[in-house]
Design a protein around this motif. Structure first.
Motif, short mmCIF file in Angstrom:
data_model
loop_
_atom_site.label_atom_id
_atom_site.label_comp_id
_atom_site.label_asym_id
_atom_site.label_seq_id
_atom_site.Cartn_x
_atom_site.Cartn_y
_atom_site.Cartn_z
N VAL A 136 0.98 11.26 -3.82
CA VAL A 136 -0.19 11.23 -2.74
C VAL A 136 -0.74 9.85 -3.06
CG1 VAL A 136 -0.55 13.67 -3.01
CG2 VAL A 136 -1.41 12.11 -4.92
N ASP A 137 -1.86 9.52 -1.87
CA ASP A 137 -2.33 8.31 -2.02
C ASP A 137 -3.27 7.99 -3.26
OD1 ASP A 137 -3.37 5.81 -1.42
OD2 ASP A 137 -4.15 6.45 0.58
N PRO A 138 -2.85 7.01 -4.10
CA PRO A 138 -3.40 6.81 -5.12
C PRO A 138 -5.13 6.26 -4.89
CG PRO A 138 -1.44 5.65 -5.42
CD PRO A 138 -1.49 6.31 -3.76
N GLY A 187 0.89 -1.22 0.06
CA GLY A 187 -0.13 0.00 -0.24
C GLY A 187 0.86 1.19 0.04
N PHE A 188 0.18 2.41 -0.06
CA PHE A 188 0.95 3.58 -0.25
C PHE A 188 1.65 4.05 1.20
CE2 PHE A 188 0.66 8.40 0.50
CZ PHE A 188 1.52 8.73 -0.58
N GLU A 231 1.55 5.29 -9.46
CA GLU A 231 1.65 6.41 -8.31
C GLU A 231 0.76 7.54 -9.01
OE1 GLU A 231 5.56 7.84 -7.82
OE2 GLU A 231 6.20 6.11 -7.30
N VAL A 232 0.15 8.36 -8.12
CA VAL A 232 -0.57 9.57 -8.44
C VAL A 232 0.67 10.65 -7.81
CG1 VAL A 232 -2.29 11.12 -8.29
CG2 VAL A 232 -2.64 8.65 -8.49
N ARG A 233 0.91 11.55 -8.61
CA ARG A 233 1.55 12.84 -8.07
C ARG A 233 1.01 14.17 -8.24
NH1 ARG A 233 7.61 11.94 -6.81
NH2 ARG A 233 7.87 9.68 -6.97
N LYS A 288 12.15 0.40 1.84
CA LYS A 288 11.76 1.43 1.07
C LYS A 288 10.53 2.06 1.33
CE LYS A 288 15.19 1.42 -2.49
NZ LYS A 288 16.32 2.14 -1.55
N ARG A 289 10.15 3.22 1.69
CA ARG A 289 8.78 3.70 1.65
C ARG A 289 8.08 3.64 0.14
NH1 ARG A 289 6.22 8.59 1.01
NH2 ARG A 289 4.59 8.96 2.29
N ASN A 290 6.76 3.19 0.17
CA ASN A 290 6.23 3.05 -1.15
C ASN A 290 5.78 4.38 -1.60
OD1 ASN A 290 5.16 2.08 -3.55
ND2 ASN A 290 4.04 0.52 -2.84
#
Length: 231
Positions: free
Chosen positions: A224-226, A122-123, A216-218, A130-132
């Motif tokens: 940001v959380d997709p 998850g996000f 990903e959504v940026r 590593k942080r996703n």
């Protein structure tokens, strides 16, 4: 005749009547001190017929050590999330191509899922230390990956180390969606895509340990959380 030694080799000058050190120095565009130093003179006495070494013009002015190190202005770093070892070029890519105008969106207020599968990371969760920055969806290799919304491809390639083969799509609201770890890319930079269009097939390129889609959504290059954007 004004025979300046144009900054090349030293010249030799024979003193003639009426010459003074300062006159000769002026003539050759060098300082009296440089002239004295070049000829080991203490006072300013010179005699007719004496040969003087003329140092190359401006030679004593150049301090070689400083000219080499011209300060390179350092530009401020783009936002780097804690994902990777300072190589979050995704943020840079999302910012670099503002010029590509995204086509109008469908007006549907949520993105469609780029592919259906189990979300395995998850996000903001950590995998392999590593942080996703997005979510990882488990998919068999070769599964079609679809554009989440109408947009323009601003990046398609494998230059983003850990991401492997990746597509970035900019949407008309300024959001950018990222589709990574692909096996094949079906679009190139500058392509306009429509919601649901197949833009890649999933794989395990980059650091993916299993076949998956990293999505990903940026917003302003920041992840940001997709799931908040997906229907």
């Amino acid at each position: 005749s004004n025979s300046k030694s144009g900054g090349q080799a030293d010249g030799v000058y024979t003193v003639s009547g009426g010459d003074t050190l300062s006159k000769i120095a002026r003539k050759y565009d060098v300082s009296v001190d440089a002239l004295k130093a070049a000829n080991d003179l203490n006072g300013s006495n010179i005699r007719i017929g004496q040969s003087l070494v003329i140092p190359a013009a401006g030679a004593e002015m150049v301090d070689r050590s400083t000219t080499a190190s011209v300060n390179k202005a350092t530009s401020p770093k783009a936002y780097t999330p804690p994902v990777s070892a300072g190589d979050d070029s995704v943020a840079a890519k999302t910012k670099s191509d503002i010029a590509s105008i995204a086509p109008a969106g469908t007006g549907i207020d949520k993105f469609r899922w780029p592919a259906r599968g189990q979300v395995i990371t998850g996000f903001a969760k950590t995998e392999n230390g590593k942080r996703n920055d997005g979510i990882d969806i488990s998919l068999p290799a070769g599964t079609p990956v679809k554009a989440a919304e109408n947009g323009v491809v601003i990046y398609s390639g494998d230059g983003l180390k850990e991401y492997g083969k990746t597509v970035l799509v900019r949407h008309d609201d300024g959001l950018v969606t990222v589709y990574a770890h692909a096996q094949d890319l079906n679009v190139t930079r500058g392509d306009k895509v429509v919601r649901g269009q197949v833009i890649a097939s999933s794989g395990m390129s980059g650091v993916a340990k299993t076949p998956r889609l990293h999505f990903e959504v940026r917003k302003n290059a920041t992840p940001v959380d997709p799931t908040k954007y997906l229907e």
